[in-house]
Design a protein around this motif. Structure first.
Motif, PDB file in Angstrom:
ATOM      1  N   GLY A 127      38.109  43.267  39.802  1.00  6.29           N
ATOM      2  CA  GLY A 127      37.462  43.474  38.511  1.00  6.29           C
ATOM      3  C   GLY A 127      36.246  44.376  38.622  1.00  6.29           C
ATOM      4  O   GLY A 127      36.024  45.243  37.770  1.00  6.29           O
ATOM      5  N   GLU A 128      35.476  44.179  39.661  1.00  3.93           N
ATOM      6  CA  GLU A 128      34.290  45.019  39.871  1.00  3.93           C
ATOM      7  C   GLU A 128      34.684  46.481  40.110  1.00  3.93           C
ATOM      8  O   GLU A 128      34.014  47.402  39.621  1.00  3.93           O
ATOM      9  N   ALA A 130      37.371  47.895  38.911  1.00  5.01           N
ATOM     10  CA  ALA A 130      37.835  48.413  37.625  1.00  5.01           C
ATOM     11  C   ALA A 130      36.653  48.816  36.748  1.00  5.01           C
ATOM     12  O   ALA A 130      36.684  49.858  36.085  1.00  5.01           O
ATOM     13  N   VAL A 131      35.600  48.007  36.750  1.00  3.05           N
ATOM     14  CA  VAL A 131      34.403  48.331  35.965  1.00  3.05           C
ATOM     15  C   VAL A 131      33.755  49.601  36.503  1.00  3.05           C
ATOM     16  O   VAL A 131      33.348  50.487  35.733  1.00  3.05           O
ATOM     17  N   ALA A 139      40.088  46.146  33.748  1.00  2.12           N
ATOM     18  CA  ALA A 139      39.015  45.143  33.733  1.00  2.12           C
ATOM     19  C   ALA A 139      39.402  43.957  32.855  1.00  2.12           C
ATOM     20  O   ALA A 139      39.162  42.799  33.218  1.00  2.12           O
ATOM     21  N   ASN A 143      40.002  40.235  34.245  1.00  2.00           N
ATOM     22  CA  ASN A 143      39.221  39.157  33.633  1.00  2.00           C
ATOM     23  C   ASN A 143      40.134  38.004  33.221  1.00  2.00           C
ATOM     24  O   ASN A 143      39.833  36.832  33.475  1.00  2.00           O
ATOM     25  N   ARG A 183      29.634  45.206  33.915  1.00  2.82           N
ATOM     26  CA  ARG A 183      29.268  44.632  35.214  1.00  2.82           C
ATOM     27  C   ARG A 183      28.662  43.237  35.078  1.00  2.82           C
ATOM     28  O   ARG A 183      28.855  42.389  35.957  1.00  2.82           O
ATOM     29  N   TRP A 186      31.014  40.339  35.500  1.00  3.71           N
ATOM     30  CA  TRP A 186      31.448  40.047  36.858  1.00  3.71           C
ATOM     31  C   TRP A 186      30.329  39.462  37.703  1.00  3.71           C
ATOM     32  O   TRP A 186      30.583  38.698  38.650  1.00  3.71           O
TER      33      TRP A 186
END
Length: 225
Positions: A127-128, A130-131, A139, A143, A183, A186
């Motif tokens: 996820g990080e 993707a952000v 993201a 999530n 961000r 996350w």
């Protein structure tokens, strides 16, 4: 083209087995959930059928089912439109989500083993990334998977079943604020992982309640940003 168009590559292929009407339903629901089909957008049967490579009949059946479930509005003499959720609808759904996920976090803290924690950490890293790449679709997907994993680690089948009923609508509401949450979301996930790893049920409950409340507030504030 559809009345308001679709992003390049947004239309899913109907490759999964099962009745055609069910596959068309799933394809349209995915397009609505990801907001490839926007709230308020006019849905023309012939255009949707052309995009999906099917006849109009399974599209008509899918739209009727989506209307029954509140995803689509069928208006006499006007046709079908993607439902536009009210602020009250969103608030009620996200409030229920908070109750379900706070309990899931508590149970995950009580039950999760090292393998479960490792899975959460891996999803968080994805996820990080993707952000960082500004990949909103990824993201949103990570999530959803992160929260689903916590629900799995909770080990309560009834709770998981209830959460599954609201999962797609949560994604629907989360998509337009995913970049805004970015961000920070996350960072909050990292805090949840720490509480679950430390088997701190109270902290996990509190952090999840705060996390989902941030999402709810961000949704209501989205027009102001």
């Amino acid at each position: 083209m559809l009345s308001a168009g679709l992003p390049q590559g947004a239309v899913p292929k109907l490759e999964r087995p099962g009745p055609l009407r069910d596959r068309v339903y799933e394809a349209l629901l995915e397009l609505i959930t990801t907001r490839a089909l926007q709230p308020g957008q006019h849905l023309v049967e012939s255009e949707l059928a052309g995009h999906l490579g099917v006849s109009r009949q399974p599209v008509r059946e899918a739209l009727q089912r989506l209307n029954t479930e509140g995803w689509v509005d069928l208006r006499p003499a006007q046709g079908a439109f993607v439902h536009e959720p009210t602020e009250e609808e969103a608030d009620q759904l996200l409030t229920v989500r908070t109750l379900l996920e706070a309990e899931a976090a508590r149970l995950a803290a009580a039950n999760a083993g090292s393998a479960g924690v490792a899975a959460l950490e891996e999803l968080c890293e994805e996820g990080e990334r993707a952000v960082a790449a500004d990949d909103v679709d990824a993201a949103v997907a990570f999530n959803a998977r992160f929260h689903a994993k916590i629900m799995e680690l909770a080990g309560n089948a009834v709770l998981a079943e209830l959460a599954a009923q609201v999962d797609r609508r949560v994604r629907w509401y989360y998509t337009p604020i995913a970049r805004q949450r970015g961000r920070q979301s996350w960072i909050e996930h990292r805090g949840l992982i720490a509480a679950i790893t430390g088997r701190d049920e109270q902290a996990a409950t509190r952090l999840m309640r705060e996390h989902t409340e941030h999402t709810r507030r961000s949704y209501h504030a989205r027009e102001e940003s």
